[in-house]
Design an enzyme around this catalytic site. Structure first.
Site, PDB file in Angstrom:
ATOM      1  N   GLU A  66       0.952  -1.241   0.054  1.00 50.87           N
ATOM      2  CA  GLU A  66      -0.153  -0.053   0.009  1.00 50.87           C
ATOM      3  C   GLU A  66       0.835   1.307   0.000  1.00 50.87           C
ATOM      4  OE1 GLU A  66      -2.966   0.660   3.223  1.00 50.87           O
ATOM      5  OE2 GLU A  66      -3.434   2.487   2.216  1.00 50.87           O
ATOM      6  N   ASP A  81      -0.759  -5.070   3.173  1.00 50.33           N
ATOM      7  CA  ASP A  81      -1.318  -3.760   3.925  1.00 50.33           C
ATOM      8  C   ASP A  81      -0.615  -3.693   5.072  1.00 50.33           C
ATOM      9  OD1 ASP A  81      -2.829  -1.805   4.996  1.00 50.33           O
ATOM     10  OD2 ASP A  81      -4.710  -2.328   3.989  1.00 50.33           O
ATOM     11  N   ILE A  83      -0.716  -1.748   7.974  1.00 49.55           N
ATOM     12  CA  ILE A  83      -1.452  -1.366   8.831  1.00 49.55           C
ATOM     13  C   ILE A  83      -3.077  -1.162   8.305  1.00 49.55           C
ATOM     14  CG2 ILE A  83      -2.248   0.156  10.858  1.00 49.55           C
ATOM     15  CD1 ILE A  83       0.291  -0.708  11.397  1.00 49.55           C
ATOM     16  N   ASP A  84      -3.720  -2.179   8.389  1.00 53.48           N
ATOM     17  CA  ASP A  84      -5.011  -1.840   7.939  1.00 53.48           C
ATOM     18  C   ASP A  84      -5.910  -1.414   9.218  1.00 53.48           C
ATOM     19  OD1 ASP A  84      -7.369  -2.305   5.821  1.00 53.48           O
ATOM     20  OD2 ASP A  84      -7.898  -3.892   7.186  1.00 53.48           O
ATOM     21  N   THR A  86      -5.567   2.189  10.030  1.00 56.90           N
ATOM     22  CA  THR A  86      -4.868   3.284  10.583  1.00 56.90           C
ATOM     23  C   THR A  86      -5.603   4.185  11.502  1.00 56.90           C
ATOM     24  OG1 THR A  86      -3.380   2.929   8.548  1.00 56.90           O
ATOM     25  CG2 THR A  86      -3.322   5.124   9.738  1.00 56.90           C
ATOM     26  N   ASP A 209      -6.346  -4.275   0.914  1.00 56.88           N
ATOM     27  CA  ASP A 209      -7.255  -4.509   1.856  1.00 56.88           C
ATOM     28  C   ASP A 209      -7.795  -5.936   1.983  1.00 56.88           C
ATOM     29  OD1 ASP A 209      -7.497  -1.601   2.331  1.00 56.88           O
ATOM     30  OD2 ASP A 209      -8.654  -1.310   0.606  1.00 56.88           O
TER      31      ASP A 209
HETATM   32  C1  IPD Z   1      -9.089   1.060   5.640  1.00 55.63           C
HETATM   33  C2  IPD Z   1      -9.725  -0.224   6.560  1.00 55.63           C
HETATM   34  C3  IPD Z   1     -11.289   0.193   6.557  1.00 55.63           C
HETATM   35  C4  IPD Z   1     -12.116   0.368   5.408  1.00 55.63           C
HETATM   36  C5  IPD Z   1     -11.314   1.460   4.549  1.00 55.63           C
HETATM   37  C6  IPD Z   1      -9.906   0.951   4.151  1.00 55.63           C
HETATM   38  P1  IPD Z   1      -6.486   1.514   5.735  1.00 55.63           P
HETATM   39  O1  IPD Z   1      -7.794   0.364   5.386  1.00 55.63           O
HETATM   40  O2  IPD Z   1      -9.854  -1.317   5.758  1.00 55.63           O
HETATM   41  O3  IPD Z   1     -12.082  -0.718   7.417  1.00 55.63           O
HETATM   42  O4  IPD Z   1     -13.285   0.801   5.604  1.00 55.63           O
HETATM   43  O5  IPD Z   1     -11.880   1.338   3.136  1.00 55.63           O
HETATM   44  O6  IPD Z   1      -9.279   2.056   3.353  1.00 55.63           O
HETATM   45  O7  IPD Z   1      -6.613   2.998   5.014  1.00 55.63           O
HETATM   46  O8  IPD Z   1      -6.709   1.664   7.483  1.00 55.63           O
HETATM   47  O9  IPD Z   1      -5.225   0.788   5.372  1.00 55.63           O
HETATM   48 CA    CA Z   2      -6.542  -0.938   4.146  1.00 62.13          CA
HETATM   49 CA    CA Z   3      -3.207   0.631   5.472  1.00 62.78          CA
END
Ligand code: IPD
Ligand code: CA
Ligand code: CA
Length: 255
Positions: A66, A81, A83-84, A86, A209
């Site tokens: 990412e 990813d 940190i999914d 963030t 994701d």
């Molecule tokens: C997000 C998370 C979140 C989702 C967002 C994503 P990130 O990823 O997965 O649950 O609702 O659409 O962008 O930006 O924290 O890696």
């Molecule tokens: Ca993510």
């Molecule tokens: Ca992320």
């Protein structure tokens, strides 16, 4: 390769927790990719660690991260990813994860989602099932939307996307038991895989994701498609549930 993935994702998870301590002492740098899209030093450092480890062990493999984008390579590809979730991370909430998948010739073959604060590692290997901390897991038996607890999310880019979850949420909410919004699509999918959630839907997701989480659900006996019931709209729109509930979820989203 699975043992290698297990080792590096454990280390990446531990690294994220070190950065979390900086967050708690107010010394972590948080930047914005856009108004709502946050990126921290932790996202960048965890991804750098994973990319370095993968490149040292598998120098010919491609990587999609990412934060660092595309690293060219052969027909193996690691999808990261770092940190999914963030936003949860920055708000000191436990629902964030490190997500890493391995794709070979266009098919996901390994997936791992580590939730460091929760101490939970979900892993899947194509054809060999899915586990939580080493124990086999499976999707729920829920057979009716009125009994279902579903996960969903609202992409941070929602205001710029005309096709977003604001249209779908009111369709589902009145006919299901309840909804959970954990803030990490990878955790949502891992929770579908282990039956804590009966299903999940979201729009505007990227491959990083969902890559590991999709394999977790499939290997736990569930079904993952786009809103049309095919793979054409993946990544982007995603639905995941057990095989009985999945067609009911699709129909409700289309209604
Ligand atoms: C997000 C998370 C979140 C989702 C967002 C994503 P990130 O990823 O997965 O649950 O609702 O659409 O962008 O930006 O924290 O890696
Ligand atoms: Ca993510
Ligand atoms: Ca992320």
């Amino acid at each position: 390769m699975k043992e290698f993935l297990n080792r590096i994702i454990d280390q990446a998870a531990a690294l994220s927790l070190e950065y979390k301590r900086q967050l708690q002492s107010d010394t972590l740098t948080v930047n914005r990719k856009s108004q709502k899209d946050l990126v921290t030093e932790a996202d960048v450092a965890v991804e750098r660690f994973l990319v370095e480890q993968i490149q040292a062990a598998y120098p010919d493999h491609a990587i999609l991260g990412e934060e660092s984008g595309t690293h060219d390579g052969n027909d193996w590809r690691w999808i990261i990813d770092p940190i999914d979730g963030t936003t949860s991370f920055v708000h000191d909430q436990p629902f964030y994860s490190v997500s890493v998948a391995v794709e070979h010739q266009g098919k996901m073959v390994l997936g791992a989602v580590h939730a460091p604060v929760l101490g939970e590692l979900f892993m899947a290997e194509r054809g060999k099932g899915a586990t939580l901390n080493g124990q086999p897991i499976g999707v729920s038996q829920c057979a009716a939307l009125s009994d279902a607890v579903l996960g969903t999310g609202f992409a941070c880019v929602r205001k710029d996307k005309p096709h977003n979850n604001m249209a779908y949420f009111p369709k589902l909410m009145p006919i299901i038991r309840d909804v959970r919004r954990y803030g990490s699509a990878a955790i949502d999918l891992a929770y579908v895989a282990c039956g804590r959630l009966d299903g999940f839907w979201e729009l505007n997701l990227n491959l990083f994701d969902m890559a590991a989480g999709m394999l977790l659900v499939q290997e736990a006996g569930g079904v993952v498609t786009d809103f049309d019931g095919t793979a054409e709209g993946l990544p982007g729109c995603i639905t995941a549930a057990n095989p009985t509930l999945h067609p009911l979820l699709l129909a409700a989203l289309k209604a």
